[in-house]
Motif scaffolding. Structure first.
Motif, PDB file in Angstrom:
ATOM      1  N   GLY A   1      -2.546   2.263  -2.992  1.00 49.44           N
ATOM      2  CA  GLY A   1      -3.637   1.319  -3.219  1.00 49.44           C
ATOM      3  C   GLY A   1      -3.124  -0.077  -3.523  1.00 49.44           C
ATOM      4  O   GLY A   1      -3.661  -1.076  -3.026  1.00 49.44           O
ATOM      5  N   ILE A   2      -2.070  -0.171  -4.313  1.00 55.12           N
ATOM      6  CA  ILE A   2      -1.486  -1.481  -4.633  1.00 55.12           C
ATOM      7  C   ILE A   2      -0.834  -2.095  -3.397  1.00 55.12           C
ATOM      8  O   ILE A   2      -0.902  -3.302  -3.188  1.00 55.12           O
ATOM      9  N   LEU A   3      -0.244  -1.269  -2.563  1.00 55.03           N
ATOM     10  CA  LEU A   3       0.532  -1.764  -1.418  1.00 55.03           C
ATOM     11  C   LEU A   3      -0.173  -1.558  -0.082  1.00 55.03           C
ATOM     12  O   LEU A   3       0.451  -1.689   0.975  1.00 55.03           O
ATOM     13  N   HIS A   4      -1.476  -1.280  -0.093  1.00 63.25           N
ATOM     14  CA  HIS A   4      -2.163  -0.876   1.128  1.00 63.25           C
ATOM     15  C   HIS A   4      -2.038  -1.852   2.285  1.00 63.25           C
ATOM     16  O   HIS A   4      -2.019  -1.448   3.434  1.00 63.25           O
ATOM     17  N   ALA A   5      -1.915  -3.121   2.034  1.00 61.65           N
ATOM     18  CA  ALA A   5      -1.856  -4.119   3.105  1.00 61.65           C
ATOM     19  C   ALA A   5      -0.425  -4.584   3.392  1.00 61.65           C
ATOM     20  O   ALA A   5      -0.229  -5.586   4.078  1.00 61.65           O
TER      21      ALA A   5
ATOM     22  N   ASP B   1       5.335  -4.805  -8.806  1.00 64.98           N
ATOM     23  CA  ASP B   1       6.426  -5.773  -8.664  1.00 64.98           C
ATOM     24  C   ASP B   1       6.730  -6.040  -7.191  1.00 64.98           C
ATOM     25  O   ASP B   1       6.949  -7.188  -6.794  1.00 64.98           O
ATOM     26  N   LEU B   2       6.744  -4.993  -6.361  1.00 67.17           N
ATOM     27  CA  LEU B   2       6.965  -5.187  -4.935  1.00 67.17           C
ATOM     28  C   LEU B   2       5.805  -5.981  -4.329  1.00 67.17           C
ATOM     29  O   LEU B   2       6.024  -6.892  -3.528  1.00 67.17           O
ATOM     30  N   ALA B   3       4.582  -5.666  -4.719  1.00 68.07           N
ATOM     31  CA  ALA B   3       3.417  -6.396  -4.210  1.00 68.07           C
ATOM     32  C   ALA B   3       3.499  -7.877  -4.572  1.00 68.07           C
ATOM     33  O   ALA B   3       3.133  -8.741  -3.765  1.00 68.07           O
ATOM     34  N   MET B   4       4.012  -8.186  -5.766  1.00 68.24           N
ATOM     35  CA  MET B   4       4.159  -9.588  -6.171  1.00 68.24           C
ATOM     36  C   MET B   4       5.068 -10.342  -5.202  1.00 68.24           C
ATOM     37  O   MET B   4       4.827 -11.513  -4.915  1.00 68.24           O
TER      38      MET B   4
END
Length: 185
Positions: free
Chosen positions: A74-78, A33-36
């Motif tokens: 991994g989801i937020l790596h960038a 959700d944060l990545a979105m």
């Protein structure tokens, strides 16, 4: 190699198939959700949506049954290199880090931060390969996230369509070095 998830639904179904506990599913959902929000409207040089790449990176880590903080990283790596934190300028790193910690954990956020600082050029790949056994657990996890990032970029052939926008190209020797590193991990 099995097909990697490129959507939230496929990623969550993969986690369920891997018998991850409910708290892991919630942690993955919160991170996604944060990545979105952070990657809304962003694309990889190949034209693939950034969020699909993040799901793919996490999916590869999930396939190796890594712990939740590594999956969240991994989801937020960038996040710190490409994420859009609303009105926060890049120099508000402490506030950005607090936002990631609020959603994940101290451990996961530390991995995201270390990822943003990780050298990943030909010399660094050689160095990481040669010192793999000497790396601590956190450093290994950051390198594993980076390897998953590279695999997701190359697995679907997307790098063929990246054009000149990719800052660096890897020689065949370095691609093989990353492959050897992944096999020993």
């Amino acid at each position: 190699m099995p097909e990697t998830a490129q959507t939230s639904l496929r990623l969550f179904n993969q986690a369920i198939a891997n018998e991850r506990p409910p708290e892991d599913l919630q942690g993955l959902r919160d991170s996604y959700d944060l990545a979105m929000v952070l990657f809304r409207g962003l694309y990889r040089p190949s034209g693939k949506t950034f969020i699909a790449h993040l799901a793919g990176t996490c999916s590869l880590l999930l396939a190796d049954d890594l712990p939740l903080p590594v999956l969240q990283a991994g989801i937020l790596h960038a996040a710190y290199t490409h994420g859009r934190f609303g009105g926060m300028a890049r120099w508000h790193l402490n506030r950005q880090r607090g936002e990631v910690r609020r959603v994940t954990s101290i451990e996961a956020e530390a991995l995201v931060h270390a990822y943003a600082r990780l050298s990943w050029d030909e010399a660094a790949i050689t160095r990481h390969t040669e010192s793999w056994e000497a790396l601590g657990a956190a450093d290994r996890n950051v390198v594993l996230i980076r390897l998953a990032n590279e695999v997701d970029d190359h697995l679907d052939g997307g790098m063929r369509y990246a054009g000149k926008s990719k800052k660096y190209r890897f020689s065949e020797n370095n691609l093989r070095a990353m492959e050897r590193m992944a096999e020993t991990a």
